[in-house]
Design a protein around this motif. Structure first.
Motif, PDB file in Angstrom:
ATOM      1  N   UNK A 124       0.847  -1.179   0.000  1.00  0.00           N
ATOM      2  CA  UNK A 124       0.000   0.000   0.000  1.00  0.00           C
ATOM      3  C   UNK A 124       0.895   1.246   0.000  1.00  0.00           C
ATOM      4  N   UNK A 125       0.578   2.189  -0.845  1.00  0.00           N
ATOM      5  CA  UNK A 125       1.416   3.383  -0.964  1.00  0.00           C
ATOM      6  C   UNK A 125       1.207   4.307   0.239  1.00  0.00           C
ATOM      7  N   UNK A 126       2.166   5.200   0.444  1.00  0.00           N
ATOM      8  CA  UNK A 126       2.136   6.112   1.585  1.00  0.00           C
ATOM      9  C   UNK A 126       0.900   7.020   1.582  1.00  0.00           C
ATOM     10  N   UNK A 127       0.518   7.633   0.425  1.00  0.00           N
ATOM     11  CA  UNK A 127      -0.677   8.470   0.443  1.00  0.00           C
ATOM     12  C   UNK A 127      -1.943   7.675   0.788  1.00  0.00           C
ATOM     13  N   UNK A 128      -1.976   6.430   0.327  1.00  0.00           N
ATOM     14  CA  UNK A 128      -3.136   5.593   0.616  1.00  0.00           C
ATOM     15  C   UNK A 128      -3.204   5.260   2.109  1.00  0.00           C
ATOM     16  N   UNK A 129      -2.050   4.965   2.702  1.00  0.00           N
ATOM     17  CA  UNK A 129      -1.980   4.673   4.131  1.00  0.00           C
ATOM     18  C   UNK A 129      -2.395   5.894   4.946  1.00  0.00           C
ATOM     19  N   UNK A 130      -1.935   7.068   4.522  1.00  0.00           N
ATOM     20  CA  UNK A 130      -2.300   8.301   5.215  1.00  0.00           C
ATOM     21  C   UNK A 130      -3.800   8.540   5.114  1.00  0.00           C
ATOM     22  N   UNK A 131      -4.346   8.314   3.931  1.00  0.00           N
ATOM     23  CA  UNK A 131      -5.791   8.479   3.746  1.00  0.00           C
ATOM     24  C   UNK A 131      -6.588   7.530   4.629  1.00  0.00           C
ATOM     25  N   UNK A 132      -6.149   6.283   4.717  1.00  0.00           N
ATOM     26  CA  UNK A 132      -6.813   5.303   5.567  1.00  0.00           C
ATOM     27  C   UNK A 132      -6.708   5.707   7.037  1.00  0.00           C
ATOM     28  N   UNK A 133      -5.508   6.182   7.429  1.00  0.00           N
ATOM     29  CA  UNK A 133      -5.322   6.625   8.812  1.00  0.00           C
ATOM     30  C   UNK A 133      -6.249   7.795   9.140  1.00  0.00           C
TER      31      UNK A 133
END
Length: 195
Positions: free
Chosen positions: A1-10
């Protein structure tokens, strides 16, 4: 999972996790700590199980626990008894627009504040309320009766408050049940009660 996606999920999960942590988990942790804290002096506590010992020794706590357990079972059973036929009718017998209207009629009382609904029950059931006054005028009773402040009134209030929360999941569950399964149950010799 890419960093922007992880941030969005967080960021998506953060408000729910914060809400859950502050309003559910933290109070439970505090209650657990208090339950194993013995008061040895004013504002001085030590670790111990005196609260649990007191629960098992003092009959008042046992009677309260037993009364609460019995009332919760009675309320659940009565709510299910009232909600199931309504949910079954909405899910199976009603169709199209009628189904939507019936579901809306179930939801309608809950658009009013809980406080207003509680006050409405109090107006109906108090000693000088509508029910007591009506029974006196009809001649069924000679004096006013108090219908509040007893186990029956508590059960009535809890059943009324929980009815919607029983009807909605039942309607959804009965809606998702395949009608061919019911037919198969009859074909295999099941009675109406077992099917």
């Amino acid at each position: 999972m890419s960093a922007p996606r992880q941030l969005g999920l967080f960021l998506l999960l953060a408000p729910a996790a914060l809400w859950l942590g502050l309003l559910v988990i933290l109070p439970h942790v505090e209650i657990a700590i208090l339950s194993v804290s013995e008061r040895i002096a004013p504002r001085v506590y030590a670790f111990g199980f005196a609260n649990y010992r007191e629960f098992f020794v003092e009959p008042l706590y046992w009677r309260t626990f037993a009364r609460t357990a019995v009332m919760s079972i009675v309320v659940t059973a009565l709510t299910l008894l009232l909600a199931f036929p309504v949910a079954l009718y909405i899910a199976r017998a009603a169709g199209g627009r009628a189904k939507s209207i019936l579901f809306l009629l179930c939801l309608l009382p809950f658009w009013v504040s809980e406080l207003v609904r509680t006050l409405g029950w109090m107006i109906l059931m108090r000693e000088t309320g509508v029910i007591s006054t009506s029974l006196q005028k009809i001649g069924l009773i000679s004096g006013p009766i108090e219908l509040l402040y007893n186990d029956g009134a508590v059960v009535l209030g809890l059943v009324y408050g929980g009815l919607l929360f029983m009807v909605v999941p039942l309607v959804n569950a009965l809606d998702s049940l395949d009608p061919s399964l019911v037919e198969a149950g009859y074909d295999l010799g099941g009675s109406r009660a077992t099917v």
